[in-house]
Motif scaffolding. Sequence first.
Motif, PDB file in Angstrom:
ATOM      1  N   ILE A   9     -22.898  20.111 121.470  1.00  0.00           N
ATOM      2  CA  ILE A   9     -22.210  19.755 122.516  1.00  0.00           C
ATOM      3  C   ILE A   9     -21.048  19.057 122.166  1.00  0.00           C
ATOM      4  N   ARG A  10     -20.775  18.397 121.209  1.00  0.00           N
ATOM      5  CA  ARG A  10     -19.635  17.692 120.982  1.00  0.00           C
ATOM      6  C   ARG A  10     -18.711  18.768 120.243  1.00  0.00           C
ATOM      7  N   LEU A  11     -19.206  19.749 119.589  1.00  0.00           N
ATOM      8  CA  LEU A  11     -18.605  20.751 119.063  1.00  0.00           C
ATOM      9  C   LEU A  11     -17.484  21.502 120.208  1.00  0.00           C
ATOM     10  N   GLN A  12     -18.332  21.487 121.206  1.00  0.00           N
ATOM     11  CA  GLN A  12     -17.730  22.546 122.425  1.00  0.00           C
ATOM     12  C   GLN A  12     -17.199  21.558 123.403  1.00  0.00           C
ATOM     13  N   THR A  13     -17.022  20.425 123.351  1.00  0.00           N
ATOM     14  CA  THR A  13     -16.200  19.535 124.117  1.00  0.00           C
ATOM     15  C   THR A  13     -15.083  19.193 123.600  1.00  0.00           C
ATOM     16  N   PHE A  14     -13.991  19.411 124.518  1.00  0.00           N
ATOM     17  CA  PHE A  14     -12.436  18.765 124.128  1.00  0.00           C
ATOM     18  C   PHE A  14     -12.269  18.072 125.432  1.00  0.00           C
ATOM     19  N   HIS A  15     -11.864  16.730 124.949  1.00  0.00           N
ATOM     20  CA  HIS A  15     -11.598  15.492 125.553  1.00  0.00           C
ATOM     21  C   HIS A  15      -9.995  15.313 125.449  1.00  0.00           C
ATOM     22  N   LEU A  16      -9.225  15.810 126.688  1.00  0.00           N
ATOM     23  CA  LEU A  16      -7.885  15.541 126.700  1.00  0.00           C
ATOM     24  C   LEU A  16      -7.529  14.225 127.046  1.00  0.00           C
ATOM     25  N   HIS A  17      -6.467  13.792 126.423  1.00  0.00           N
ATOM     26  CA  HIS A  17      -5.819  12.401 126.859  1.00  0.00           C
ATOM     27  C   HIS A  17      -4.553  13.002 127.664  1.00  0.00           C
ATOM     28  N   ILE A  18      -4.135  12.145 128.449  1.00  0.00           N
ATOM     29  CA  ILE A  18      -3.023  12.418 129.194  1.00  0.00           C
ATOM     30  C   ILE A  18      -1.899  10.937 128.870  1.00  0.00           C
ATOM     31  N   GLN A  19      -0.905  11.251 128.157  1.00  0.00           N
ATOM     32  CA  GLN A  19      -0.023  10.287 128.144  1.00  0.00           C
ATOM     33  C   GLN A  19       1.110  10.274 128.777  1.00  0.00           C
ATOM     34  N   GLN A  20       1.989   9.406 128.686  1.00  0.00           N
ATOM     35  CA  GLN A  20       3.369   9.178 129.481  1.00  0.00           C
ATOM     36  C   GLN A  20       4.306   9.617 128.475  1.00  0.00           C
ATOM     37  N   GLU A  85     -19.632  31.420 117.919  1.00  0.00           N
ATOM     38  CA  GLU A  85     -18.466  32.062 117.138  1.00  0.00           C
ATOM     39  C   GLU A  85     -17.569  32.945 117.999  1.00  0.00           C
ATOM     40  N   ARG A  86     -18.519  33.718 118.828  1.00  0.00           N
ATOM     41  CA  ARG A  86     -17.822  34.619 119.536  1.00  0.00           C
ATOM     42  C   ARG A  86     -16.921  34.077 120.677  1.00  0.00           C
ATOM     43  N   ARG A  87     -17.209  32.927 121.106  1.00  0.00           N
ATOM     44  CA  ARG A  87     -16.406  32.288 122.144  1.00  0.00           C
ATOM     45  C   ARG A  87     -15.077  31.633 121.438  1.00  0.00           C
ATOM     46  N   PHE A  88     -15.291  31.227 120.208  1.00  0.00           N
ATOM     47  CA  PHE A  88     -14.074  30.805 119.318  1.00  0.00           C
ATOM     48  C   PHE A  88     -12.853  32.048 119.130  1.00  0.00           C
ATOM     49  N   LYS A  89     -13.743  33.239 118.781  1.00  0.00           N
ATOM     50  CA  LYS A  89     -12.910  34.326 118.730  1.00  0.00           C
ATOM     51  C   LYS A  89     -12.151  34.954 119.802  1.00  0.00           C
ATOM     52  N   THR A  90     -12.862  34.601 120.811  1.00  0.00           N
ATOM     53  CA  THR A  90     -11.986  35.092 122.162  1.00  0.00           C
ATOM     54  C   THR A  90     -10.812  33.866 122.231  1.00  0.00           C
ATOM     55  N   GLU A 151     -14.544  25.328 114.121  1.00  0.00           N
ATOM     56  CA  GLU A 151     -14.852  26.552 113.589  1.00  0.00           C
ATOM     57  C   GLU A 151     -15.437  26.543 112.271  1.00  0.00           C
ATOM     58  N   PHE A 152     -14.757  25.495 111.319  1.00  0.00           N
ATOM     59  CA  PHE A 152     -15.039  25.388 110.012  1.00  0.00           C
ATOM     60  C   PHE A 152     -16.439  24.770 110.052  1.00  0.00           C
ATOM     61  N   LEU A 153     -16.679  23.656 110.676  1.00  0.00           N
ATOM     62  CA  LEU A 153     -18.090  23.220 110.695  1.00  0.00           C
ATOM     63  C   LEU A 153     -19.232  24.055 111.454  1.00  0.00           C
ATOM     64  N   LEU A 154     -18.748  24.797 112.473  1.00  0.00           N
ATOM     65  CA  LEU A 154     -19.908  25.515 112.857  1.00  0.00           C
ATOM     66  C   LEU A 154     -20.303  26.694 111.941  1.00  0.00           C
ATOM     67  N   ALA A 155     -19.252  27.279 111.191  1.00  0.00           N
ATOM     68  CA  ALA A 155     -19.416  28.217 109.919  1.00  0.00           C
ATOM     69  C   ALA A 155     -20.249  27.510 108.988  1.00  0.00           C
ATOM     70  N   SER A 156     -20.107  26.212 108.309  1.00  0.00           N
ATOM     71  CA  SER A 156     -20.884  25.489 107.526  1.00  0.00           C
ATOM     72  C   SER A 156     -22.415  25.466 108.198  1.00  0.00           C
ATOM     73  N   LEU A 157     -22.463  25.168 109.358  1.00  0.00           N
ATOM     74  CA  LEU A 157     -23.880  25.182 109.743  1.00  0.00           C
ATOM     75  C   LEU A 157     -24.555  26.347 109.654  1.00  0.00           C
ATOM     76  N   ARG A 158     -23.815  27.329 109.936  1.00  0.00           N
ATOM     77  CA  ARG A 158     -24.625  28.472 110.298  1.00  0.00           C
ATOM     78  C   ARG A 158     -25.141  28.904 108.780  1.00  0.00           C
ATOM     79  N   GLN A 159     -24.247  28.757 107.810  1.00  0.00           N
ATOM     80  CA  GLN A 159     -24.634  28.818 106.428  1.00  0.00           C
ATOM     81  C   GLN A 159     -25.918  28.397 106.205  1.00  0.00           C
ATOM     82  N   HIS A 160     -25.858  26.918 106.668  1.00  0.00           N
ATOM     83  CA  HIS A 160     -27.179  26.181 106.103  1.00  0.00           C
ATOM     84  C   HIS A 160     -28.482  26.923 106.883  1.00  0.00           C
TER      85      HIS A 160
END
Length: 323
Positions: A9-20, A85-90, A151-160
Motif C-alpha cells: 500500500i505504501r509503495l503505491q501511495t504518493f502523498h503530495l505536499h502543497i507549498q507556497q 511492475e507493469r504499472r510502473f512500466k506504464t 521500483e527498486f524495492l519492489l524488484a528486491s521483494l520480488r527477488q525474495h
Amino acid sequence: MKHLKQFLIRLQTFHLHIQQRKVRQGSPAEINEVQAYDIRHETPYEEASAFESELRLLSELAVLDLITLEVVQLQTVDRLLSLMERRFKTFWLNFHGQAAEFRWQHYPSGYISLVGLDKLFVVQNLRAAHAHVLIEETFVDDLSESVKLREFLLASLRQHVNSLVPVEQVHATSTIPPLAGEPVRRFPRFVEGVAVAFYDILKGYFAQHEQQLLLPLLQENLPPASPLVFHGNGNQLADAFKQLYEANLIVGCLKGDLEEWISRHFAYVFRKQQRTLPPNYLAAIISSNVKPCQSPILDVKKQPDGTYAVFPVLRTQKNYNSR
C-alpha cells in the motif's frame, strides 16, 4: 501478511505536499505567490531519508511474512508484484512521452493526470486541474526519483519471493520446459568500428578517469567496478543506444538485454546528484515508440552504400576532467 500489505500500500501511495512559491508571472512580469506541488519528502535524497527508511523497514518485515507462505501463495504474491511492475512500466512510458511535449515550456496543471499517476496509483492531496497548482521541473524530477526508489524495492521483494520457491516447483508450474545448462547473460556487441566512433562521441560526457574505463566496456564488455557517470540527461544516453540498436549497429542482444546492461554499467548526473537508470526507465525509451529525444548527442545517418554512420550532434560541453 500484515507487513506485506502495508508495504504494498505504501509503495503505491504518493502523498503530495502543497507549498507556497514566489514566481514571476504575466507580462510585464510580476512576482506572485502561488501554490506548487512538492514530493521531495518521498525521494531517496538525504533530507528525505525517513521515507526511504520507512519503505526499507516495511520491505524487510514483508519478507518475514513471506517465509511462512506455501509455494502456491508465493506464486500468487509474485503475480501481484508483476502487475505492480507493469504499472510502473506504464508510468515511465507516459513520463517520457510527456517529457518530449513539455521539456522547453511550463508543465500544465493537469500534468499528474497526463502521466497517469492518479490512475495507476493512489495520489493523496491531488487538486483538480482548474485549481492551477504549479508543476515545476523540480517536482517532475523528484517524482521520477521517487518512482525509481519504489521500483527498486519492489524488484528486491520480488527477488525474495522467487528465492523462496524451490526450483523444481518453478519447473513444475511452468508451461515452458527448462533449458539445459546455465542461463546466458547477453550483452551488446558493436559492429566493427562503431564502438570507437561511439566512444569518441561519449567520452566528453565522462570524467577523465572514467573515460579510460568506457572504451573497454564498449569494446570488450569489461565491467567497471561502479557505474560510469554520464554528465548529461539520462534520456540522452538511452536515446544514443536506441539509435545504434535500431540501425543494427548493436547486435548480439535483445532490447531488454541492452536495457539491463546499461542499467548495470551507467548512471547520470542531474542537479549535481548521481541518478540511477532503472531498466523500466530505459525500456520506456528504448523499447517504445516514444517521441525522439529533443536534445540528442548523436545522429545515425544512412550512407549512399546503404550502411549507417554515427555523427555527433555538436553542442557546448562542460569539462569534467577536473572533477
